[in-house]
Design an enzyme around this catalytic site. Sequence first.
Site, mmCIF file in Angstrom:
data_model
loop_
_atom_site.group_PDB
_atom_site.id
_atom_site.type_symbol
_atom_site.label_atom_id
_atom_site.label_comp_id
_atom_site.label_asym_id
_atom_site.label_seq_id
_atom_site.Cartn_x
_atom_site.Cartn_y
_atom_site.Cartn_z
ATOM 1 N N ASP A 127 44.896 -21.806 -54.625
ATOM 2 C CA ASP A 127 43.733 -22.891 -54.390
ATOM 3 C C ASP A 127 43.597 -22.715 -55.444
ATOM 4 O O ASP A 127 41.678 -22.741 -55.413
ATOM 5 C CB ASP A 127 43.163 -22.888 -53.203
ATOM 6 C CG ASP A 127 42.042 -22.174 -52.955
ATOM 7 O OD1 ASP A 127 42.665 -20.713 -53.864
ATOM 8 O OD2 ASP A 127 40.927 -22.251 -52.686
ATOM 9 N N ASP A 147 41.602 -18.115 -59.168
ATOM 10 C CA ASP A 147 43.216 -17.675 -59.044
ATOM 11 C C ASP A 147 43.890 -17.867 -60.825
ATOM 12 O O ASP A 147 44.604 -17.586 -60.269
ATOM 13 C CB ASP A 147 43.346 -18.718 -58.075
ATOM 14 C CG ASP A 147 42.838 -19.456 -57.022
ATOM 15 O OD1 ASP A 147 41.405 -19.644 -57.508
ATOM 16 O OD2 ASP A 147 43.194 -19.511 -55.396
ATOM 17 N N HIS A 191 37.461 -12.395 -57.666
ATOM 18 C CA HIS A 191 38.286 -12.357 -56.572
ATOM 19 C C HIS A 191 39.661 -11.756 -56.464
ATOM 20 O O HIS A 191 40.444 -11.126 -56.211
ATOM 21 C CB HIS A 191 37.684 -13.010 -55.460
ATOM 22 C CG HIS A 191 36.219 -13.469 -55.882
ATOM 23 N ND1 HIS A 191 35.645 -12.619 -55.209
ATOM 24 C CD2 HIS A 191 35.282 -14.473 -56.143
ATOM 25 C CE1 HIS A 191 34.560 -12.980 -55.358
ATOM 26 N NE2 HIS A 191 34.364 -13.940 -56.119
HETATM 27 C C1 BDR Z 1 37.604 -16.675 -53.244
HETATM 28 O O1 BDR Z 1 37.048 -18.299 -52.861
HETATM 29 C C2 BDR Z 1 37.428 -18.812 -53.844
HETATM 30 O O2 BDR Z 1 35.992 -19.828 -54.122
HETATM 31 C C3 BDR Z 1 37.822 -18.298 -54.770
HETATM 32 O O3 BDR Z 1 39.209 -18.747 -55.480
HETATM 33 C C4 BDR Z 1 38.399 -16.921 -53.805
HETATM 34 O O4 BDR Z 1 39.433 -16.811 -53.827
HETATM 35 C C5 BDR Z 1 35.985 -16.227 -53.151
HETATM 36 O O5 BDR Z 1 35.360 -16.466 -51.933
HETATM 37 CA CA CA Z 2 41.488 -18.835 -54.559
#
Ligand code: BDR
Ligand code: CA
Length: 319
Positions: free
Chosen positions: A10, A15, A245
């Site tokens: 997303d 990402d 992340h």
């Molecule tokens: C996750 O939430 C999204 O905003 C980021 O892309 C990540 O996958 C972190 O909490």
């Molecule tokens: Ca994400």
Amino acid sequence: MPQKVILDVDPGRDDAVALMIAALHPDIDLLGVTVTHGNRPLAQTLENCLRVLDWINAPVPVYAGASQPLLAFIDPARRNPTAIYQLVERIEGVMLDLPAATSQPQAQHAVAWLIETLLASDGDIVLVPVGPMTNIALAIRQEPRIVEKIREVIFMGGAVFSGNITPEAEFNIWMDPEAARIVLNAGIRKVTMVPLDATFAGYVTRADCEALIALGTPAGIAAGQLTLHRIEGAEMGVPDAAPIHDALAMCAVLDPAVLQDVRPCVLDVNADGGASDGRTIADLRPGVWGERQPTAYVALGADRQRFVAMLGEALARRV
Ligand code: BDR
Ligand code: CA
């Protein structure tokens, strides 16, 4: 043999980094990318995904998927999409600061492609969801036989110690708690959760970003600049550092040792609509499991140095 992977995204700046690693690393065979709503509405996450792959010239098929969570948007008192997107904008921006996409998504819907691809596989595909799990849940509900075909799910989401979108809940799981419940209770052979506990431990610094930019490759420059924007969002509440992340979950496919303190647990999600809505519940107490078997592994830490080295190695590559 490179590991076959389907990445569900997303985008989202983090990402974008996961996408570039998956598309560029020779040990990954990226079969396709499925796109979900999440950081932005679907039209924007889709355009962002195409922008990233165009930027590095990676000819990877992209499939548009779900534009809404299964249930959470039905009650505006539970989730208000306008307010959510305003909040996320500070860290993830609106559109990725890359040239507009020239490539097109595939005509087939992401869920149909997931089902077709998994059913035709030899059970050797790793699924890496790094957004809300709506696409994966829909695929499981439509065709439960895919469950035994999934080699492993390594997902970014959840939190043991502290949430980000609420005190208890992490964003990806909170956006579609029912979808996460479906996926995590489906009986998939192996599930590894890469929660905020791990991604915050694997933070990158401003100096790390500058080193990525200095690689001089399209992937290094984009990853460094996108992550500098995340640092400015002050997600960790400290200066000069941010997690990436989704890239950590992707790196865990390449080298599980990038995750630390990985423990078996019985894993579920709260979807009751109350204060704990969207919270992952990782039961880390084998002494009280009784007849229950662990359903997942959860990483409580990360090897930051190894992660940063892996970013440098992967993003130095060109297609
Ligand atoms: C996750 O939430 C999204 O905003 C980021 O892309 C990540 O996958 C972190 O909490
Ligand atoms: Ca994400």
